[in-house]
Design an enzyme around this catalytic site. Structure first.
Site, PDB file in Angstrom:
ATOM      1  N   SER A  33      67.038  24.819 -81.313  1.00  0.00           N
ATOM      2  CA  SER A  33      66.361  23.651 -80.733  1.00  0.00           C
ATOM      3  C   SER A  33      65.698  22.848 -81.841  1.00  0.00           C
ATOM      4  O   SER A  33      64.944  23.394 -82.645  1.00  0.00           O
ATOM      5  CB  SER A  33      65.299  24.111 -79.731  1.00  0.00           C
ATOM      6  OG  SER A  33      65.915  24.769 -78.648  1.00  0.00           O
ATOM      7  N   HIS A  65      70.486  21.098 -77.038  1.00  0.00           N
ATOM      8  CA  HIS A  65      71.660  21.914 -77.363  1.00  0.00           C
ATOM      9  C   HIS A  65      72.890  21.223 -76.766  1.00  0.00           C
ATOM     10  O   HIS A  65      72.938  20.984 -75.561  1.00  0.00           O
ATOM     11  CB  HIS A  65      71.508  23.314 -76.773  1.00  0.00           C
ATOM     12  CG  HIS A  65      70.453  24.107 -77.450  1.00  0.00           C
ATOM     13  ND1 HIS A  65      70.729  25.055 -78.415  1.00  0.00           N
ATOM     14  CD2 HIS A  65      69.109  24.079 -77.327  1.00  0.00           C
ATOM     15  CE1 HIS A  65      69.594  25.581 -78.844  1.00  0.00           C
ATOM     16  NE2 HIS A  65      68.596  25.010 -78.202  1.00  0.00           N
ATOM     17  N   HIS A  87      71.607  30.759 -74.320  1.00  0.00           N
ATOM     18  CA  HIS A  87      70.467  31.661 -74.386  1.00  0.00           C
ATOM     19  C   HIS A  87      70.549  32.705 -73.291  1.00  0.00           C
ATOM     20  O   HIS A  87      71.126  32.447 -72.224  1.00  0.00           O
ATOM     21  CB  HIS A  87      69.146  30.882 -74.245  1.00  0.00           C
ATOM     22  CG  HIS A  87      68.974  29.811 -75.263  1.00  0.00           C
ATOM     23  ND1 HIS A  87      69.512  28.545 -75.119  1.00  0.00           N
ATOM     24  CD2 HIS A  87      68.356  29.812 -76.460  1.00  0.00           C
ATOM     25  CE1 HIS A  87      69.200  27.813 -76.177  1.00  0.00           C
ATOM     26  NE2 HIS A  87      68.515  28.557 -77.008  1.00  0.00           N
ATOM     27  N   TYR A  89      68.360  33.681 -71.318  1.00  0.00           N
ATOM     28  CA  TYR A  89      67.686  33.289 -70.071  1.00  0.00           C
ATOM     29  C   TYR A  89      68.563  32.383 -69.199  1.00  0.00           C
ATOM     30  O   TYR A  89      68.211  32.101 -68.050  1.00  0.00           O
ATOM     31  CB  TYR A  89      66.334  32.624 -70.354  1.00  0.00           C
ATOM     32  CG  TYR A  89      66.380  31.386 -71.212  1.00  0.00           C
ATOM     33  CD1 TYR A  89      65.923  31.437 -72.543  1.00  0.00           C
ATOM     34  CD2 TYR A  89      66.865  30.171 -70.741  1.00  0.00           C
ATOM     35  CE1 TYR A  89      65.962  30.312 -73.355  1.00  0.00           C
ATOM     36  CE2 TYR A  89      66.897  29.042 -71.539  1.00  0.00           C
ATOM     37  CZ  TYR A  89      66.460  29.114 -72.853  1.00  0.00           C
ATOM     38  OH  TYR A  89      66.498  28.007 -73.656  1.00  0.00           O
ATOM     39  N   MET A 204      63.421  32.908 -78.511  1.00  0.00           N
ATOM     40  CA  MET A 204      64.227  33.336 -77.373  1.00  0.00           C
ATOM     41  C   MET A 204      65.720  33.345 -77.725  1.00  0.00           C
ATOM     42  O   MET A 204      66.574  33.115 -76.864  1.00  0.00           O
ATOM     43  CB  MET A 204      64.019  32.385 -76.171  1.00  0.00           C
ATOM     44  CG  MET A 204      62.592  32.228 -75.729  1.00  0.00           C
ATOM     45  SD  MET A 204      62.501  31.125 -74.297  1.00  0.00           S
ATOM     46  CE  MET A 204      60.768  30.624 -74.366  1.00  0.00           C
ATOM     47  N   SER A 205      66.030  33.591 -78.973  1.00  0.00           N
ATOM     48  CA  SER A 205      67.452  33.620 -79.360  1.00  0.00           C
ATOM     49  C   SER A 205      67.636  34.543 -80.563  1.00  0.00           C
ATOM     50  O   SER A 205      66.847  35.440 -80.776  1.00  0.00           O
ATOM     51  CB  SER A 205      67.914  32.191 -79.699  1.00  0.00           C
ATOM     52  OG  SER A 205      67.284  31.755 -80.905  1.00  0.00           O
ATOM     53  N   ASN A 228      55.508  25.335 -82.965  1.00  0.00           N
ATOM     54  CA  ASN A 228      54.233  25.402 -82.242  1.00  0.00           C
ATOM     55  C   ASN A 228      53.516  26.682 -82.628  1.00  0.00           C
ATOM     56  O   ASN A 228      54.145  27.637 -83.114  1.00  0.00           O
ATOM     57  CB  ASN A 228      54.475  25.393 -80.728  1.00  0.00           C
ATOM     58  CG  ASN A 228      55.381  26.523 -80.297  1.00  0.00           C
ATOM     59  OD1 ASN A 228      56.609  26.410 -80.429  1.00  0.00           O
ATOM     60  ND2 ASN A 228      54.811  27.628 -79.822  1.00  0.00           N
ATOM     61  N   HIS A 240      58.679  22.632 -73.958  1.00  0.00           N
ATOM     62  CA  HIS A 240      59.913  22.474 -74.735  1.00  0.00           C
ATOM     63  C   HIS A 240      59.970  21.125 -75.433  1.00  0.00           C
ATOM     64  O   HIS A 240      60.530  21.000 -76.517  1.00  0.00           O
ATOM     65  CB  HIS A 240      61.132  22.669 -73.829  1.00  0.00           C
ATOM     66  CG  HIS A 240      62.435  22.701 -74.553  1.00  0.00           C
ATOM     67  ND1 HIS A 240      62.711  23.555 -75.598  1.00  0.00           N
ATOM     68  CD2 HIS A 240      63.558  21.951 -74.404  1.00  0.00           C
ATOM     69  CE1 HIS A 240      63.934  23.350 -76.041  1.00  0.00           C
ATOM     70  NE2 HIS A 240      64.471  22.374 -75.339  1.00  0.00           N
TER      71      HIS A 240
END
Ligand SMILES: O=P(O)(O)O[C@@H]1C[C@H](O)[C@@H](CO)O1
Ligand SMILES: Nc1nc2[nH]cnc2c(=O)[nH]1
Length: 265
Positions: A33, A65, A87, A89, A204-205, A228, A240
């Site tokens: 991202s 993405h 991802h 999720y 998260m990846s 962040n 996001h």
């Protein structure tokens, strides 16, 4: 990995070769991202393929993405550049998450550069900084591997590729990346736990892709862009859009880094 997963990756690689005219790739880059614009610095785009044209890829589901893969010429080498990823999720399972990496290794790539946007748990890694991943803590509870595939992960993030990246940018720090399933961001209590566990970054990846790459014998370099401060450290809610905005602001700098890495792979 099932034989079906491998067969699908081989078919995707064959289709990719057909469409790009490149028989074998030296390396692959996966854009996280906020990294999309940085891909432009990697070299001359020779061809661009929609992942929808290739077997096994899921359509893009996350802002920032895209479902496109570039064949890029960098010096005398051909690079595969994924302008997006799937991802965990998104709910398509681990094979979908690592299909891009498996396609890249099936297309010859022996080095995989995984980039991502991450939250920082370490005051020495402020927003906007790029951090080399020295190791990961896989908190997803998942693995892309199935059966007795006892892959060694003691050198998952190649020390030599990290040294090459530091030649490109001597200021790069190294940190431990905690991979969460998501899609929710963490609670402050979870961030305190991860910090106690030794994590510097949270995302998260990346972790499952790295495991799949190591299973295929490829070397891995992981690079996080801190978008962040992790939950509870910033005193403000996470979203996001903030991740993407920080990525856009950092694009020029991380583009130079990627070009420097590509030249040293
Ligand atoms: O693909 P990456 O890991 O860079 O994406 C990060 C993690 C989440 O998917 C999203 C959260 O903003 O950005
Ligand atoms: N899990 C997680 N992923 C991120 N991606 C970018 N920032 C974050 C974060 O704070 N937590």
């Amino acid at each position: 990995m099932t034989t079906e997963d491998l067969r699908t990756a081989q078919r995707a690689a064959d289709e990719l070769r057909q469409r790009t005219g490149v028989d074998s790739y030296a390396a692959a880059f996966v854009m996280g991202s906020g990294w999309g614009a940085a891909a432009d610095a990697l070299g001359e785009v020779v061809a661009e393929v929609e992942t929808s044209a290739l077997p096994g890829f899921q359509p893009p589901a996350v802002t920032g993405h895209s479902g496109r893969i570039r064949s890029v010429r960098s010096g005398d080498r051909d690079l595969l550049v994924f302008l997006g990823r799937t991802h965990l999720y998104e709910g398509h399972g681990t094979a979908a998450v690592v299909h891009g990496v498996r396609t890249a290794t099936a297309a010859g790539a022996s080095r995989i550069v995984l980039t991502n946007a991450a939250g920082s748990l370490n005051a020495e890694m402020p927003v906007g900084s790029t951090v080399l991943i020295a190791d990961h803590i896989n908190m997803t509870g998942e693995s892309p591997l199935e059966g007795p595939s006892f892959v060694d992960l003691s050198d998952t993030y190649s020390a030599s590729l990290r040294a090459a990246a530091r030649e490109a940018d001597t200021t790069l720090r190294e940190g431990v990346y905690a991979a969460m399933r998501g899609p929710q961001f963490e609670t402050p209590a979870e961030i305190r736990m991860l910090r106690m566990m030794g994590a510097d970054l949270v995302g998260m990846s990346t972790a499952l892709e790295a495991i799949a790459a190591r299973e295929q014998g490829a070397s891995v370099l992981g690079v996080s862009l801190v978008t962040n401060l992790a939950a509870g450290l910033a005193g403000q809610p996470l979203n996001h859009n903030e991740v993407l905005e920080t990525g856009r602001e950092a694009a020029a700098g991380v583009g130079d880094l990627l070009a420097g890495i590509a030249a040293r792979l």
